[in-house]
Design a protein around this motif. Structure first.
Motif, PDB file in Angstrom:
ATOM      1  N   ILE A 258      -6.080  19.830  -8.083  1.00 27.44           N
ATOM      2  CA  ILE A 258      -6.423  18.459  -7.729  1.00 27.44           C
ATOM      3  C   ILE A 258      -5.728  17.530  -8.698  1.00 27.44           C
ATOM      4  O   ILE A 258      -5.829  17.689  -9.909  1.00 27.44           O
ATOM      5  N   LEU A 259      -4.993  16.576  -8.154  1.00 26.24           N
ATOM      6  CA  LEU A 259      -4.303  15.579  -8.955  1.00 26.24           C
ATOM      7  C   LEU A 259      -5.100  14.291  -8.878  1.00 26.24           C
ATOM      8  O   LEU A 259      -5.559  13.904  -7.814  1.00 26.24           O
ATOM      9  N   LYS A 260      -5.239  13.597 -10.002  1.00 30.97           N
ATOM     10  CA  LYS A 260      -6.118  12.428 -10.027  1.00 30.97           C
ATOM     11  C   LYS A 260      -5.463  11.218 -10.668  1.00 30.97           C
ATOM     12  O   LYS A 260      -4.654  11.348 -11.581  1.00 30.97           O
ATOM     13  N   THR A 261      -5.868  10.068 -10.167  1.00 33.71           N
ATOM     14  CA  THR A 261      -5.667   8.814 -10.865  1.00 33.71           C
ATOM     15  C   THR A 261      -7.064   8.265 -11.122  1.00 33.71           C
ATOM     16  O   THR A 261      -8.058   8.942 -10.852  1.00 33.71           O
TER      17      THR A 261
ATOM     18  N   ILE B 277      -8.018   7.723  -7.051  1.00 31.69           N
ATOM     19  CA  ILE B 277      -7.874   8.735  -6.004  1.00 31.69           C
ATOM     20  C   ILE B 277      -7.730  10.127  -6.601  1.00 31.69           C
ATOM     21  O   ILE B 277      -7.357  10.286  -7.749  1.00 31.69           O
ATOM     22  N   SER B 278      -8.044  11.126  -5.766  1.00 29.09           N
ATOM     23  CA  SER B 278      -7.821  12.532  -6.105  1.00 29.09           C
ATOM     24  C   SER B 278      -7.104  13.185  -4.936  1.00 29.09           C
ATOM     25  O   SER B 278      -7.447  12.935  -3.779  1.00 29.09           O
ATOM     26  N   ILE B 279      -6.130  14.033  -5.222  1.00 30.76           N
ATOM     27  CA  ILE B 279      -5.386  14.742  -4.180  1.00 30.76           C
ATOM     28  C   ILE B 279      -5.698  16.223  -4.301  1.00 30.76           C
ATOM     29  O   ILE B 279      -5.503  16.821  -5.353  1.00 30.76           O
ATOM     30  N   ASP B 280      -6.182  16.805  -3.210  1.00 30.46           N
ATOM     31  CA  ASP B 280      -6.418  18.247  -3.158  1.00 30.46           C
ATOM     32  C   ASP B 280      -5.233  18.860  -2.424  1.00 30.46           C
ATOM     33  O   ASP B 280      -5.123  18.742  -1.200  1.00 30.46           O
ATOM     34  N   VAL B 281      -4.331  19.516  -3.146  1.00 28.74           N
ATOM     35  CA  VAL B 281      -3.110  20.034  -2.530  1.00 28.74           C
ATOM     36  C   VAL B 281      -3.378  21.208  -1.594  1.00 28.74           C
ATOM     37  O   VAL B 281      -2.525  21.542  -0.776  1.00 28.74           O
ATOM     38  N   ARG B 282      -4.548  21.818  -1.680  1.00 26.71           N
ATOM     39  CA  ARG B 282      -4.887  22.885  -0.734  1.00 26.71           C
ATOM     40  C   ARG B 282      -5.135  22.333   0.661  1.00 26.71           C
ATOM     41  O   ARG B 282      -4.930  23.021   1.648  1.00 26.71           O
TER      42      ARG B 282
ATOM     43  N   ASN C 221       2.565   0.829  -3.512  1.00 29.64           N
ATOM     44  CA  ASN C 221       2.957   0.817  -4.920  1.00 29.64           C
ATOM     45  C   ASN C 221       3.769   2.026  -5.365  1.00 29.64           C
ATOM     46  O   ASN C 221       3.914   2.264  -6.567  1.00 29.64           O
ATOM     47  N   ASP C 222       4.277   2.814  -4.431  1.00 32.77           N
ATOM     48  CA  ASP C 222       5.113   3.980  -4.741  1.00 32.77           C
ATOM     49  C   ASP C 222       4.418   4.948  -5.698  1.00 32.77           C
ATOM     50  O   ASP C 222       5.015   5.445  -6.654  1.00 32.77           O
ATOM     51  N   VAL C 223       3.144   5.210  -5.431  1.00 37.83           N
ATOM     52  CA  VAL C 223       2.373   6.115  -6.281  1.00 37.83           C
ATOM     53  C   VAL C 223       2.630   7.571  -5.903  1.00 37.83           C
ATOM     54  O   VAL C 223       2.734   8.433  -6.764  1.00 37.83           O
ATOM     55  N   LEU C 224       2.773   7.843  -4.618  1.00 37.35           N
ATOM     56  CA  LEU C 224       2.887   9.212  -4.116  1.00 37.35           C
ATOM     57  C   LEU C 224       4.320   9.575  -3.759  1.00 37.35           C
ATOM     58  O   LEU C 224       5.115   8.719  -3.373  1.00 37.35           O
ATOM     59  N   ALA C 225       4.626  10.867  -3.858  1.00 40.23           N
ATOM     60  CA  ALA C 225       5.923  11.395  -3.435  1.00 40.23           C
ATOM     61  C   ALA C 225       5.716  12.827  -2.967  1.00 40.23           C
ATOM     62  O   ALA C 225       4.704  13.460  -3.280  1.00 40.23           O
TER      63      ALA C 225
ATOM     64  N   PRO D 111       1.492   7.500 -11.130  1.00 41.21           N
ATOM     65  CA  PRO D 111       0.035   7.296 -11.102  1.00 41.21           C
ATOM     66  C   PRO D 111      -0.417   6.005 -11.768  1.00 41.21           C
ATOM     67  O   PRO D 111      -1.449   5.453 -11.400  1.00 41.21           O
ATOM     68  N   GLN D 112       0.341   5.497 -12.710  1.00 40.98           N
ATOM     69  CA  GLN D 112      -0.030   4.256 -13.388  1.00 40.98           C
ATOM     70  C   GLN D 112       0.052   3.045 -12.460  1.00 40.98           C
ATOM     71  O   GLN D 112      -0.546   2.006 -12.741  1.00 40.98           O
ATOM     72  N   ASN D 113       0.747   3.172 -11.320  1.00 36.25           N
ATOM     73  CA  ASN D 113       0.867   2.066 -10.369  1.00 36.25           C
ATOM     74  C   ASN D 113      -0.295   1.976  -9.386  1.00 36.25           C
ATOM     75  O   ASN D 113      -0.370   1.031  -8.603  1.00 36.25           O
ATOM     76  N   CYS D 114      -1.193   2.954  -9.384  1.00 41.03           N
ATOM     77  CA  CYS D 114      -2.300   2.982  -8.425  1.00 41.03           C
ATOM     78  C   CYS D 114      -3.278   1.836  -8.713  1.00 41.03           C
ATOM     79  O   CYS D 114      -3.799   1.714  -9.820  1.00 41.03           O
ATOM     80  N   THR D 115      -3.519   1.009  -7.696  1.00 38.86           N
ATOM     81  CA  THR D 115      -4.427  -0.127  -7.847  1.00 38.86           C
ATOM     82  C   THR D 115      -5.765   0.100  -7.147  1.00 38.86           C
ATOM     83  O   THR D 115      -6.626  -0.766  -7.177  1.00 38.86           O
ATOM     84  N   GLY D 116      -5.926   1.247  -6.482  1.00 34.06           N
ATOM     85  CA  GLY D 116      -7.181   1.542  -5.807  1.00 34.06           C
ATOM     86  C   GLY D 116      -7.321   0.914  -4.440  1.00 34.06           C
ATOM     87  O   GLY D 116      -8.436   0.731  -3.960  1.00 34.06           O
ATOM     88  N   CYS D 117      -6.208   0.601  -3.780  1.00 39.48           N
ATOM     89  CA  CYS D 117      -6.281  -0.020  -2.450  1.00 39.48           C
ATOM     90  C   CYS D 117      -6.762   0.967  -1.382  1.00 39.48           C
ATOM     91  O   CYS D 117      -7.235   0.564  -0.332  1.00 39.48           O
ATOM     92  N   LEU D 118      -6.611   2.270  -1.633  1.00 35.57           N
ATOM     93  CA  LEU D 118      -7.053   3.363  -0.771  1.00 35.57           C
ATOM     94  C   LEU D 118      -6.337   3.418   0.576  1.00 35.57           C
ATOM     95  O   LEU D 118      -6.834   4.026   1.532  1.00 35.57           O
TER      96      LEU D 118
END
Length: 76
Positions: free
Chosen positions: A13-16, A19-24, A38-42, A57-64
């Motif tokens: 799980i990757l987190k900011t 948000i959290s990303i479950d790669v499974r 904000n170009d957070v994900l790739a 991850p530092q660009n994440c503003t929580g817009c969801l």
């Protein structure tokens, strides 16, 4: 010692802060990448890995916007 380290399950799980990303659960469709303003994900560019990761991850503003776009509920 090395064998014991290799046997431990990896945390996938990757987190900011927001948000959290479950790669499974992630299928690498890229809809969350397209929606993020904000170009957070790739996308991971590695053999047999088909999921997203946190690019900035530092660009994440929580817009969801990424969470709303994810049909696989990989982003919480």
């Amino acid at each position: 010692m090395l064998k014991a380290i290799l046997r431990q399950p990896r945390k996938r799980i990757l987190k900011t802060r927001y948000i959290s990303i479950d790669v499974r659960k992630c299928r690498g469709c890229g809809k969350c990448i397209a929606e993020c303003p904000n170009d957070v994900l790739a996308k991971v560019n590695f053999f047999l890995h088909n999921h997203v990761h946190l690019n900035n991850p530092q660009n994440c503003t929580g817009c969801l916007a990424c969470k709303i776009a994810c049909f696989h509920q990989a982003i919480t």
